[in-house]
Design a protein around this motif. Structure first.
Motif, PDB file in Angstrom:
ATOM      1  N   UNK A  80       0.678  -1.183   0.110  1.00 16.20           N
ATOM      2  CA  UNK A  80       0.131   0.072  -0.182  1.00 16.20           C
ATOM      3  C   UNK A  80       0.926   1.118  -0.090  1.00 16.20           C
ATOM      4  N   UNK A  81       2.076   1.073  -0.209  1.00 17.40           N
ATOM      5  CA  UNK A  81       2.946   2.145  -0.194  1.00 17.40           C
ATOM      6  C   UNK A  81       2.842   3.153   0.998  1.00 17.40           C
ATOM      7  N   UNK A  82       2.791   2.320   2.342  1.00 20.08           N
ATOM      8  CA  UNK A  82       2.744   2.889   3.535  1.00 20.08           C
ATOM      9  C   UNK A  82       1.328   3.576   3.804  1.00 20.08           C
ATOM     10  N   UNK A  83       0.513   3.298   3.309  1.00 24.13           N
ATOM     11  CA  UNK A  83      -0.778   4.159   3.452  1.00 24.13           C
ATOM     12  C   UNK A  83      -1.631   3.497   4.314  1.00 24.13           C
ATOM     13  N   UNK A  84      -1.434   2.255   4.693  1.00 24.16           N
ATOM     14  CA  UNK A  84      -2.514   1.474   5.177  1.00 24.16           C
ATOM     15  C   UNK A  84      -2.470   1.794   6.792  1.00 24.16           C
ATOM     16  N   UNK A  85      -3.456   1.964   7.515  1.00 21.35           N
ATOM     17  CA  UNK A  85      -3.669   2.103   8.885  1.00 21.35           C
ATOM     18  C   UNK A  85      -3.441   0.767   9.551  1.00 21.35           C
ATOM     19  N   UNK A  86      -2.080   0.995  10.501  1.00 21.71           N
ATOM     20  CA  UNK A  86      -1.389  -0.068  10.928  1.00 21.71           C
ATOM     21  C   UNK A  86      -2.380  -0.985  11.794  1.00 21.71           C
ATOM     22  N   UNK A  87      -3.045  -0.264  12.516  1.00 19.13           N
ATOM     23  CA  UNK A  87      -3.788  -0.902  13.718  1.00 19.13           C
ATOM     24  C   UNK A  87      -5.110  -1.865  12.817  1.00 19.13           C
ATOM     25  N   UNK A  88      -5.897  -1.469  11.675  1.00 15.65           N
ATOM     26  CA  UNK A  88      -6.578  -2.135  10.802  1.00 15.65           C
ATOM     27  C   UNK A  88      -5.644  -3.197  10.365  1.00 15.65           C
ATOM     28  N   UNK A  89      -4.656  -3.199   9.720  1.00 14.54           N
ATOM     29  CA  UNK A  89      -3.993  -4.393   9.048  1.00 14.54           C
ATOM     30  C   UNK A  89      -3.577  -5.545  10.151  1.00 14.54           C
ATOM     31  N   UNK A  90      -3.305  -4.981  11.010  1.00 16.18           N
ATOM     32  CA  UNK A  90      -2.993  -5.931  12.322  1.00 16.18           C
ATOM     33  C   UNK A  90      -4.314  -6.844  12.496  1.00 16.18           C
ATOM     34  N   UNK A  91      -5.461  -6.112  12.666  1.00 20.56           N
ATOM     35  CA  UNK A  91      -6.435  -6.656  12.915  1.00 20.56           C
ATOM     36  C   UNK A  91      -7.007  -7.545  11.951  1.00 20.56           C
ATOM     37  N   UNK A  92      -7.002  -7.111  10.758  1.00 19.99           N
ATOM     38  CA  UNK A  92      -7.484  -8.087   9.619  1.00 19.99           C
ATOM     39  C   UNK A  92      -6.399  -9.194   9.274  1.00 19.99           C
ATOM     40  N   UNK A  93      -5.330  -9.140   9.455  1.00 16.15           N
ATOM     41  CA  UNK A  93      -4.173 -10.076   9.300  1.00 16.15           C
ATOM     42  C   UNK A  93      -4.438 -11.216  10.337  1.00 16.15           C
ATOM     43  N   UNK A  94      -4.731 -10.769  11.556  1.00 17.81           N
ATOM     44  CA  UNK A  94      -5.047 -11.684  12.548  1.00 17.81           C
ATOM     45  C   UNK A  94      -6.396 -12.500  12.271  1.00 17.81           C
ATOM     46  N   UNK A  95      -7.537 -11.673  11.964  1.00 11.32           N
ATOM     47  CA  UNK A  95      -8.777 -12.340  11.514  1.00 11.32           C
ATOM     48  C   UNK A  95      -8.623 -13.529  10.551  1.00 11.32           C
ATOM     49  N   UNK A  96      -7.683 -12.838   9.470  1.00 15.30           N
ATOM     50  CA  UNK A  96      -7.777 -13.872   8.397  1.00 15.30           C
ATOM     51  C   UNK A  96      -6.848 -15.253   8.781  1.00 15.30           C
ATOM     52  N   UNK A  97      -6.070 -14.968   9.579  1.00 17.02           N
ATOM     53  CA  UNK A  97      -5.169 -16.317   9.608  1.00 17.02           C
ATOM     54  C   UNK A  97      -5.697 -16.991  10.915  1.00 17.02           C
ATOM     55  N   UNK A  98      -6.257 -16.652  12.088  1.00 21.75           N
ATOM     56  CA  UNK A  98      -6.970 -17.120  13.034  1.00 21.75           C
ATOM     57  C   UNK A  98      -8.229 -17.801  12.777  1.00 21.75           C
ATOM     58  N   UNK A  99      -8.873 -17.294  11.806  1.00 14.60           N
ATOM     59  CA  UNK A  99     -10.210 -17.603  11.352  1.00 14.60           C
ATOM     60  C   UNK A  99     -10.335 -18.988  10.475  1.00 14.60           C
TER      61      UNK A  99
END
Ligand code: ADP
Ligand code: MG
Length: 493
Positions: free
Chosen positions: A474-493
């Motif tokens: 995202x060329x550094x534009x992503x919101x870190x907190x959202x990314x962390x949450x979405x990554x977690x959800x994708x891998x834990x789910x």
């Protein structure tokens, strides 16, 4: 008594120069800092025979304002006295000062230290500054000759004397910075130690903790930075304690602080203390200060730092720490209020979080860049309060992430840029919502199976690597907190 704990006792005597247009007793200009030598002179400040001093009304008003700000009693009658000593910077052979009937007495100043502490003000008196001697060193050692600049002679000077109420170097530092900010809020002086418009002498003694008697005091002079006063006080306390432990007696004396070497040296002992032979100044009648005049000055007093701080805490829910930093200078407090003017209609908690975030930016990035670029006052920066308000709101809504917000602020600081324009031009609007991020996250997970495997087998640190990949995509534009949450959800789910 080697096992005894000691307590320090400290009282400060501070000279504050006033920024009046003319001198204390004559008409030439008082703004000596920017003038060429010997251009601000008149027969009175040159001490020519037959001249008479005339009291500067504005200086008296400033003294009253200082007294009121320090909770002092303002004298109904005050008089000037002659203080005699001989030194080439004092051409009359005496200084006009005040001895036993100073203009303000019996006040106090509350220090914003962690444990609040009240310091009594013994007195505030008016006097005149002396000329300046410039000693020219000889190439072969010693002084070759001395030059005299009369510009400073007669500049109004207030001396503020505390009770011996301070106990620690922290309190000393807090007293100085609080007094400086009061003087600046009142607009009566620049209160700058480096330029000599604020000079501090420290009286220090030590005594066994718990004792109520005062020990023999030493006066330390020659500090020209706040830091130097602190160091001199720390040093002098240690020196006295060490001397007492060796069985020596502390003798009353004046010592000078050697700023380079970090120690104090004896300048004069009590035996050669001056006898100033004070007597009432015959050329100036006693001054009667009408209560109406005092009330008038009182009604024109600005809101002082402590009151402002309490208002910021009360109306915006700021922390004591944030509010203290903001009110430290009048200009940053005013700037904060200008940003807060953009608030309207939001819930109280939204207003409070906006205030908190604004304070963070002012005390953080703004202060950092001002310091880095030597910008003395926030009013001189190019960042408009309304523009900062826009940036803070976008950041709060996570429309841009932390790094991007700092980048935008950098441009606002450098060239007064409009935050929306910078965000648009650099494409910094954050990729924040799940819809936009989901495909990117899927892509990153698919192309990094081993990191995903690591994460799932308990090496949860692998999520940092994956996050880095999303940031890159995202060329550094992503919101870190959202990314962390979405990554977690994708891998834990
Ligand atoms: P002096 O007569 O030597 O000028 P003052 O009593 O006028 O002494 O006090 C000058 C300053 O020294 C004041 O700020 C006062 O608070 C402080 N002071 C007086 N006695 C002590 C002491 N024993 N220890 C520390 N400070 C002191
Ligand atoms: Mg005294």
């Amino acid at each position: 008594m080697s096992e005894t704990e000691f307590e320090a006792v400290i009282g400060l005597e501070t000279h504050v120069q006033l920024n009046t247009k003319s001198k204390m007793f004559s008409w030439s200009g008082a703004g000596y800092q920017k003038a060429s030598p010997n251009t601000l002179v008149d027969p009175v400040s040159m001490a020519l025979p037959g001249t008479l001093p005339v009291v500067n009304k504005r200086a008296v008003e400033s003294a009253i304002a200082i007294g009121l700000a320090l909770n002092c009693e303002i004298a109904e009658v005050t008089k000037f006295d002659r203080k005699q000593y001989t030194y080439p910077d004092l051409m009359k052979g005496y200084q006009i000062s005040q001895y036993d009937e100073p203009i303000c007495i019996d006040g106090w100043i509350d220090l914003p230290t962690e444990t609040p502490h009240r310091v009594g003000i013994n007195r505030v008196h008016m006097e005149e500054d002396v000329a300046r001697l410039i000693h020219i060193d000889s190439p072969t050692g010693g002084v070759m000759h001395s030059l005299l600049d009369i510009n400073r002679a007669g500049v109004p000077l207030m001396e503020i004397v505390t009770e011996p109420d301070m106990r620690t170097p922290d309190q000393v530092e807090a007293y100085i910075t609080t007094l400086q900010s009061i003087i600046r809020y009142l607009g009566v002086g620049t209160a700058n130690m480096e330029e000599g418009s604020f000079r501090c002498d420290a009286n220090i003694s030590v005594r066994p903790a718990g004792s109520t008697e005062l020990g023999e005091k030493v006066e330390v002079k020659n500090m020209n930075r706040v830091r130097a006063v602190r160091e001199a006080v720390e040093h002098e306390i240690e020196r006295q304690i060490a001397a007492i432990k060796r069985g020596e007696r502390i003798v009353q004396e004046t010592r000078g602080w050697m700023d380079g070497e970090k120690y104090t040296v004896t300048q004069r002992s009590k035996e050669d203390a001056h006898d100033y032979r004070y007597f009432p100044e015959p050329d100036i009648p006693p001054l009667h200060i009408g209560r109406n005049w005092v009330a008038d000055i009182q009604s024109q007093m600005p809101e002082l730092p402590l009151a402002k701080k309490q208002r910021f805490i009360g109306s915006w829910g700021l922390s004591d720490y944030d509010a203290s930093l903001l009110v430290d200078s009048l200009s940053s407090a005013e700037y904060f209020e200008a940003v807060m003017k953009t608030v309207g209609g939001e819930s109280e908690s939204d207003q409070a979080s906006f205030a908190k975030e604004t304070a963070n930016w002012l005390n953080g990035e703004m202060a950092r860049l001002m310091h880095e670029n030597d910008v003395p006052s926030i009013q001189e920066t190019r960042v408009e309060p309304t523009a900062l308000a826009v940036l803070v709101r976008k950041f709060q809504k996570r429309e841009i992430n932390n790094n991007s917000a700092k980048r935008v602020f950098g441009e606002m600081f450098d060239n007064g840029a409009d935050p929306e324009e910078v965000i648009e031009r650099l494409g910094l609007a954050s990729v924040g919502d799940a819809d936009e991020l989901a495909p990117i996250i899927d892509e990153v997970l698919a192309s990094n199976p081993s990191a995903v495997e690591d994460y799932r087998s308990g090496k949860t640190n692998a999520i940092r690597f994956l996050m880095g990949q999303v940031m890159k995509a995202t060329r550094g534009r992503a919101d870190a907190q959202s990314v962390m949450r979405l990554l977690g959800e994708a891998m834990d789910g």
